[in-house]
Every structure is written in structure tokens, then in C-alpha cells.
Design an enzyme around this catalytic site. Structure first.
Site, PDB file in Angstrom:
ATOM      1  N   GLU A 151     172.859 -21.060 -81.163  1.00 28.27           N
ATOM      2  CA  GLU A 151     171.780 -20.872 -82.134  1.00 28.27           C
ATOM      3  C   GLU A 151     170.637 -20.070 -81.504  1.00 28.27           C
ATOM      4  OE1 GLU A 151     171.622 -21.500 -85.437  1.00 28.27           O
ATOM      5  OE2 GLU A 151     169.840 -20.305 -85.076  1.00 28.27           O
ATOM      6  N   PHE A 152     170.127 -19.105 -82.279  1.00 32.40           N
ATOM      7  CA  PHE A 152     169.069 -18.242 -81.748  1.00 32.40           C
ATOM      8  C   PHE A 152     167.744 -18.424 -82.484  1.00 32.40           C
ATOM      9  CE2 PHE A 152     173.147 -16.223 -80.820  1.00 32.40           C
ATOM     10  CZ  PHE A 152     173.044 -16.033 -79.449  1.00 32.40           C
ATOM     11  N   LEU A 153     167.636 -19.466 -83.322  1.00 32.00           N
ATOM     12  CA  LEU A 153     166.385 -19.632 -84.071  1.00 32.00           C
ATOM     13  C   LEU A 153     165.207 -19.876 -83.132  1.00 32.00           C
ATOM     14  CD1 LEU A 153     165.543 -22.861 -83.982  1.00 32.00           C
ATOM     15  CD2 LEU A 153     167.297 -23.041 -85.721  1.00 32.00           C
ATOM     16  N   TYR A 200     153.745 -10.372 -73.493  1.00 32.31           N
ATOM     17  CA  TYR A 200     152.378 -10.873 -73.335  1.00 32.31           C
ATOM     18  C   TYR A 200     152.239 -11.679 -72.045  1.00 32.31           C
ATOM     19  CZ  TYR A 200     151.275  -9.478 -78.077  1.00 32.31           C
ATOM     20  OH  TYR A 200     151.049  -8.740 -79.203  1.00 32.31           O
ATOM     21  N   ALA A 201     151.192 -11.362 -71.293  1.00 33.83           N
ATOM     22  CA  ALA A 201     150.847 -12.214 -70.152  1.00 33.83           C
ATOM     23  C   ALA A 201     150.154 -13.448 -70.713  1.00 33.83           C
ATOM     24  CB  ALA A 201     149.918 -11.456 -69.215  1.00 33.83           C
ATOM     25  N   GLY A 202     150.314 -14.574 -70.039  1.00 39.08           N
ATOM     26  CA  GLY A 202     149.712 -15.809 -70.564  1.00 39.08           C
ATOM     27  C   GLY A 202     149.714 -16.899 -69.514  1.00 39.08           C
ATOM     28  N   CYS A 235     163.637 -24.828 -74.429  1.00 35.51           N
ATOM     29  CA  CYS A 235     164.783 -23.968 -74.132  1.00 35.51           C
ATOM     30  C   CYS A 235     164.643 -23.137 -72.858  1.00 35.51           C
ATOM     31  CB  CYS A 235     165.055 -23.050 -75.316  1.00 35.51           C
ATOM     32  SG  CYS A 235     165.610 -23.964 -76.757  1.00 35.51           S
ATOM     33  N   LYS A 284     153.839 -23.384 -78.021  1.00 37.80           N
ATOM     34  CA  LYS A 284     153.533 -22.138 -78.713  1.00 37.80           C
ATOM     35  C   LYS A 284     153.036 -22.506 -80.116  1.00 37.80           C
ATOM     36  CE  LYS A 284     158.121 -21.199 -80.604  1.00 37.80           C
ATOM     37  NZ  LYS A 284     159.180 -20.211 -80.777  1.00 37.80           N
ATOM     38  N   ARG A 336     157.568 -30.142 -75.363  1.00 40.97           N
ATOM     39  CA  ARG A 336     158.485 -30.163 -74.221  1.00 40.97           C
ATOM     40  C   ARG A 336     158.145 -29.008 -73.270  1.00 40.97           C
ATOM     41  NH1 ARG A 336     164.148 -31.100 -77.442  1.00 40.97           N
ATOM     42  NH2 ARG A 336     163.061 -29.824 -78.997  1.00 40.97           N
TER      43      ARG A 336
HETATM   44  N1  LIG Z   1     164.834 -26.246 -80.185  1.00 42.03           N
HETATM   45  C1  LIG Z   1     165.157 -24.964 -80.200  1.00 42.03           C
HETATM   46  O1  LIG Z   1     164.340 -24.088 -80.479  1.00 42.03           O
HETATM   47  C2  LIG Z   1     166.578 -24.541 -79.893  1.00 42.03           C
HETATM   48  C3  LIG Z   1     166.985 -23.230 -80.219  1.00 42.03           C
HETATM   49  C4  LIG Z   1     168.286 -22.844 -79.940  1.00 42.03           C
HETATM   50  C5  LIG Z   1     169.154 -23.746 -79.326  1.00 42.03           C
HETATM   51  N2  LIG Z   1     168.730 -24.999 -79.008  1.00 42.03           N
HETATM   52  C6  LIG Z   1     169.686 -25.919 -78.395  1.00 42.03           C
HETATM   53  O2  LIG Z   1     170.142 -26.812 -79.406  1.00 42.03           O
HETATM   54  C7  LIG Z   1     170.385 -28.119 -78.853  1.00 42.03           C
HETATM   55  C8  LIG Z   1     169.554 -29.139 -79.607  1.00 42.03           C
HETATM   56  O3  LIG Z   1     168.184 -28.860 -79.398  1.00 42.03           O
HETATM   57  P1  LIG Z   1     167.025 -29.547 -80.268  1.00 42.03           P
HETATM   58  O4  LIG Z   1     165.752 -28.919 -79.856  1.00 42.03           O
HETATM   59  O5  LIG Z   1     167.438 -29.532 -81.692  1.00 42.03           O
HETATM   60  O6  LIG Z   1     167.115 -31.044 -79.692  1.00 42.03           O
HETATM   61  P2  LIG Z   1     166.434 -32.362 -80.273  1.00 42.03           P
HETATM   62  O7  LIG Z   1     166.166 -33.221 -79.106  1.00 42.03           O
HETATM   63  O8  LIG Z   1     165.323 -32.007 -81.203  1.00 42.03           O
HETATM   64  O9  LIG Z   1     167.583 -33.029 -81.165  1.00 42.03           O
HETATM   65  C9  LIG Z   1     168.749 -33.566 -80.646  1.00 42.03           C
HETATM   66  C10 LIG Z   1     169.104 -34.797 -81.501  1.00 42.03           C
HETATM   67  O10 LIG Z   1     170.422 -35.232 -81.166  1.00 42.03           O
HETATM   68  C11 LIG Z   1     170.454 -36.648 -81.285  1.00 42.03           C
HETATM   69  N3  LIG Z   1     171.667 -37.137 -80.598  1.00 42.03           N
HETATM   70  C12 LIG Z   1     171.899 -37.221 -79.272  1.00 42.03           C
HETATM   71  N4  LIG Z   1     173.138 -37.654 -79.040  1.00 42.03           N
HETATM   72  C13 LIG Z   1     173.724 -37.851 -80.252  1.00 42.03           C
HETATM   73  C14 LIG Z   1     175.017 -38.272 -80.668  1.00 42.03           C
HETATM   74  N5  LIG Z   1     175.994 -38.551 -79.797  1.00 42.03           N
HETATM   75  N6  LIG Z   1     175.260 -38.353 -81.996  1.00 42.03           N
HETATM   76  C15 LIG Z   1     174.302 -38.044 -82.890  1.00 42.03           C
HETATM   77  N7  LIG Z   1     173.060 -37.632 -82.545  1.00 42.03           N
HETATM   78  C16 LIG Z   1     172.780 -37.534 -81.240  1.00 42.03           C
HETATM   79  C17 LIG Z   1     169.136 -37.082 -80.716  1.00 42.03           C
HETATM   80  O11 LIG Z   1     168.772 -38.375 -81.151  1.00 42.03           O
HETATM   81  C18 LIG Z   1     168.195 -35.998 -81.262  1.00 42.03           C
HETATM   82  O12 LIG Z   1     167.617 -36.377 -82.494  1.00 42.03           O
HETATM   83  C19 LIG Z   1     170.045 -27.995 -77.364  1.00 42.03           C
HETATM   84  O13 LIG Z   1     171.211 -27.693 -76.665  1.00 42.03           O
HETATM   85  C20 LIG Z   1     169.100 -26.808 -77.319  1.00 42.03           C
HETATM   86  O14 LIG Z   1     169.129 -26.149 -76.073  1.00 42.03           O
HETATM   87  C21 LIG Z   1     167.462 -25.419 -79.292  1.00 42.03           C
END
Ligand SMILES: NC(=O)c1ccc[n+]([C@@H]2O[C@H](COP(=O)([O-])OP(=O)(O)OC[C@H]3O[C@@H](n4cnc5c(N)ncnc54)[C@H](O)[C@@H]3O)[C@@H](O)[C@H]2O)c1
Length: 447
Positions: free
Chosen positions: A154-156, A257-259, A266, A327, A334
């Protein structure tokens, strides 16, 4: 199509809501019962612009549901998205326990063909591990049910997640199973109607693509942050340099951007996980060590400026701090640079009056025990009785503040701007001493 999302966090909830918006029947699973209760009662566990409306609309239409029931979740979707967290392990590698637990549940309970889709950011080779645990569970049960494993990173961007998901730059599908590729293509077809942006590749390349994207972006940020320190020493202006290089289409304006350093859920963990994978593969990416080191240093730059101006002992000093989230447009704390900045200020005895438009509650949850930190409910309130103002997150509401009011409220009219929001000349006109990143401060003599 029937879709299950395992893990209803930033990625899972956005994915589930946006897939429901296109007519799919989506069931989102999470083990966190409080999160599911919030969603079931019409609430929103995270701040993400536009998400509440999409969720409400699709819940009302009966296309989006939430559950803590693993059995029901596995039974529901032919497509099973794994979107659980992949936090850093002690050695910097990605901790796969949640991904593999989710996969194991699928193997333990599935009774018909499933496409298991890794949407979590996972190291190269995870697809094989997911396939392995599912196969193991099926073998233990003595059943033979078909399944495919797909990587669909995912790239959001948090803060613009719904828009990004609805209009993606690209959709990466790592798969070899033709039936799974067909299902994935038709799932995503509504999102790429004007031109096809689906890239089908092998699983390993898809897994690596996600890390490569984040590592590249983090590298650009660290490059500019490192350069901002050089600019300060040489009397150049990093803003001018940014525009000078960004106008070259080979370089582009984004992420220059410097910051105060990158943060969030992530970049820090993904850079460190890629570095770890590279070393384990016998091909260390030394560049990434520098990217991380510059970032750690950069998180302290604003405090160094404060100390240079106000002294190392900040006992009896109050710092107003604007912006806590890593941001704008998110409440995600986090790895937010504000955490390092606040800890460093508190360690020197300062009182901190901090304000953030949406991350206040989350900040209190993660930093409530920091001595001297008070989270207040407005930018103006943060200034009350403060000796100086520090700007950490570039929220829009900080872009054109009432400079007269800032000057009147501060005991010393000094602003430390970690996001280069203002022009030094403007600050000079309002009689505000101004320290920013990689640009001459005003007046120059106090630099
Ligand atoms: N946050 C971002 O901007 C972003 C963007 C792209 C990719 N990612 C990737 O996506 C993944 C998720 O990130 P996030 O920010 O959404 O995490 P998050 O911590 O917000 O959500 C993860 C959820 O998974 C739940 N969970 C854990 N184990 C579980 C299981 N076995 N069954 C059901 N639920 C379970 C947790 O309770 C939690 O609510 C990560 O690998 C992250 O690197 C995140």
C-alpha cells in the site's frame, strides 16, 4: 466481491471503506475489541480526512461491517487482505508475528479457495512464509483447499489516505497465480478506469518495491536535512537551493523540504528493515545507515538552536510548541519528531505548553507522563507565559498566525521554526527573532 480485511488500522480501515465504496462486501476484522466497538457505534478510531463519511455511507448501505470474530472473517471473503502492523523488532528487522498469526488463522479455518493478500509492508520472502504457515495448517487438518498468496503493498499517505486509495498512482500486484491476478485486476479496475496503473510482477519484486519507495523518499529528506546544515554553515539559504534543484524535472519538488526529521509509522521502520534485509542478504546498503543517522541528528536540531539561544539549563523556562503529530492532517504520533524534541526540552527542565489541532488526545496517551508537558487546546493558549515558540508540525493554521499576538504573548519574542513556515523578512517586520532550518536567522547576529 466478498472481501475480508484483517487488521482495521490506518491501512485496513481505508482499504475496507474504499473497496466497499466500489460495491464490494467488506468485513473488517480486528483483535482490538475497543476499536471495533467504536466503529460499530458510528465512531472513528483515527483521524483521517474524509474517512468517516465513506465509512458511514457504506455501513448504512450494508456493504461494510466490523467484527472481532476470526471464524466469521475467514469464512467471509474470497479475498483476505492482511493489513496488520509490522513493527520493528529489536534488531531493526520487521516483526512478522502479526502477519503470520493472521495467515495461520486463515489456514486453520478456511474451507474454500482464498486469495491471501499481504498489504502490510513486509520483507522480501514473507510471501513464502505466509504460504508456508497456511500450507502447514491445512496439512495439520488433513484438508486440501486451494489458495494463492499475493503481495499488494500500500502506498497511501496518512492525511490524504482516502484520496490516495481512490486515485492511486499505481497498484502493485505481486503474484504468479493467474486466477488470483484476474481477481485482483477486477477488484482494482474501478480505481484505474481512466488508464491502467496496475503493475503485475513477481511477489519478491512487489515486496521490495514498497521498501524501495519509502527508503528513496526518506533518503531525499535526509539529503535535504544534511544539506540544510551545510547551508547554515556556509551562509546559503536551503529554501533557495530547494527551488533551484527541484525545478529540474529529473529531481522534482516533492520531498525536498528541510525540517525536523522524518517520523511516522512507516519511514523509520521501513528504512531500518530494508537496511537489515540488505545486510542479511550480504549486500549492505550503507547509504541507509547515513539516512538514519542524519535523521536522528535532525530531530535534535531545533533543541540545539533553543539551547544556543536560551542556555542548556531550561529550568524556569516555558516553551510554546505548535504541532505534535508527525505530519499535518493526522493524529499519528508514532516516531513523531515532537517526541524527541519534547523529551530533550523536558530533560533540560523546560515546561512545554504544546498544541496540536488533532493529535492532542493521542499525544497525552503516548507522552502524558513526560514531566513538564502540558497539552493545551489552542495555539494562543500555548503561547501564554511562554519564553519562546517552537514550531514542529506544519499544520495549515500555523501558516499565517497573528504575529503581533505572538510577539505580545512571548516573554522573549523568539520563534524557532522547524518547518521554515515564514519569511525571515516578515518576522523581522514584526520584531520577532527568528531561527529556522538551513536559512539565515534574524537578526543574523544571533544565529
Ligand atoms: N500507516 C500508513 O501510512 C501505512 C502506509 C502504507 C503501508 N503501511 C503498512 O501497513 C501495515 C499496517 O499499518 P497501519 O498503520 O494500518 O497499522 P495499525 O497499527 O494502525 O493497524 C494494525 C491493526 O491490526 C490489528 N491486528 C494485529 N494483529 C491482528 C490479527 N492477527 N488479526 C486482526 N487484527 C490484528 C491491530 O489491532 C491494529 O488495529 C504496516 O505493515 C504498515 O507498514 C502503513
Amino acid at each position: 466481491m466478498k472481501v475480508t480485511i484483517i487488521g482495521t488500522g490506518y491501512v485496513g480501515l481505508v482499504t475496507g471503506a474504499c473497496l466497499a465504496e466500489m460495491g464490494n462486501h467488506v468485513l473488517c476484522l480486528d483483535l482490538d475489541a475497543a476499536k471495533i466497538r467504536t466503529l460499530d457505534s458510528g465512531g472513528m478510531p483515527i483521524h483521517e480526512p474524509g474517512l468517516l463519511e465513506v465509512v458511514r455511507r457504506n455501513v448504512a448501505a450494508g456493504r461494510l461491517q466490523f467484527t472481532t470474530d476470526v471464524e466469521r472473517a475467514v469464512a467471509h471473503g474470497t479475498l483476505q487482505f492482511i493489513a496488520v502492523g509490522t513493527p520493528p523488532d529489536e534488531d531493526g528487522s520487521a516483526d512478522l508475528q502479526y502477519v503470520l498469526a493472521a495467515a495461520r488463522n486463515i489456514g486453520r479455518l478456511m474451507t474454500d479457495y482464498k486469495v491471501v493478500i499481504d498489504k502490510s509492508t513486509v520483507p522480501v520472502g514473507t510471501g513464502d512464509k505466509v504460504r508456508g504457515v497456511i500450507a502447514e495448517e491445512l496439512a495439520t487438518r488433513g484438508v486440501d483447499v486451494g489458495f494463492a498468496v499475493v503481495s499488494n503493498p500500500e502506498f497511501l499517505k496518512e492525511g490524504a489516505a482516502v484520496a490516495d486509495f481512490m486515485r492511486p498512482d499505481r497498484i502493485v500486484i505481486g503474484a504468479s497465480d493467474e486466477r488470483a491476478i484476474l481477481l485482483m485486476r477486477s477488484l482494482y479496475a474501478p480505481f484505474v478506469r481512466n488508464h491502467d496503473r496496475v503493475l503485475v510482477m513477481d511477489v519478491r519484486s512487489a515486496e521490495l518495491t514498497k521498501y524501495a519507495a519509502n527508503a528513496m523518499l526518506a533518503t531525499r529528506i535526509s539529503f535535504m536535512n544534511g544539506l540544510s546544515q551545510v547551508a547554515e554553515r556556509l551562509g546559503a539559504d536551503i529554501e533557495m537551493v530547494r527551488q533551484g534543484i527541484g525545478s529540474d524535472p529529473r529531481i522534482g519538488m516533492h520531498f525536498l523540504y528541510a525540517g525536523v526529521g522524518y517520523g511516522g509509522s512507516c519511514f523509520p521502520k521501513d528504512v531500518s528493515a530494508l537496511a537489515r534485509s540488505a545486510t542479511e542478504a550480504g549486500s549492505p546498503l550503507r547509504l541507509l545507515e547515513a539516512v538514519e543517522a542524519i535523521n536522528e541528528q535532525q530531530k535534535r536540531v531545533l533543541v540545539e538552536k533553543i539551547v544556543r539561544r536560551l542556555g542548556d539549563n531550561l529550568n524556569g523556562k516555558t516553551i510554546a510548541l505548535w504541532g505534535l503529530a508527525f505530519k499535518p492532517n493526522t493524529d499519528d504520533m508514532r516516531e513523531a519528531p515532537s517526541r524527541t524534541i519534547i523529551a530533550e526540552l523536558a530533560r533540560r527542565g523546560a515546561l512545554i505548553r504544546a498544541y496540536d489541532p488533532v493529535a492532542a488526545q493521542e499525544a497525552v496517551r503516548v507522552m502524558g507522563d513526560v514531566p513538564g508537558l502540558l497539552v493545551v487546546d489552542s495555539a494562543a493558549s500555548a503561547l501564554q507565559g511562554a519564553d519562546a515558540l517552537a514550531i514542529v508540525t506544519e499544520w495549515k493554521e500555523f501558516r499565517t498566525p497573528d504575529f503581533e499576538a505572538i510577539r505580545a504573548a512571548l516573554r522573549t519574542p523568539v520563534v524557532f521554526d522547524g518547518r521554515n513556515l515564514y519569511e525571515p523578512e516578515t518576522m523581522a517586520a514584526f520584531g520577532l527573532e527568528y531561527h529556522c532550518i538551513g536559512r539565515p536567522s534574524w537578526p543574523a547576529a544571533v544565529a
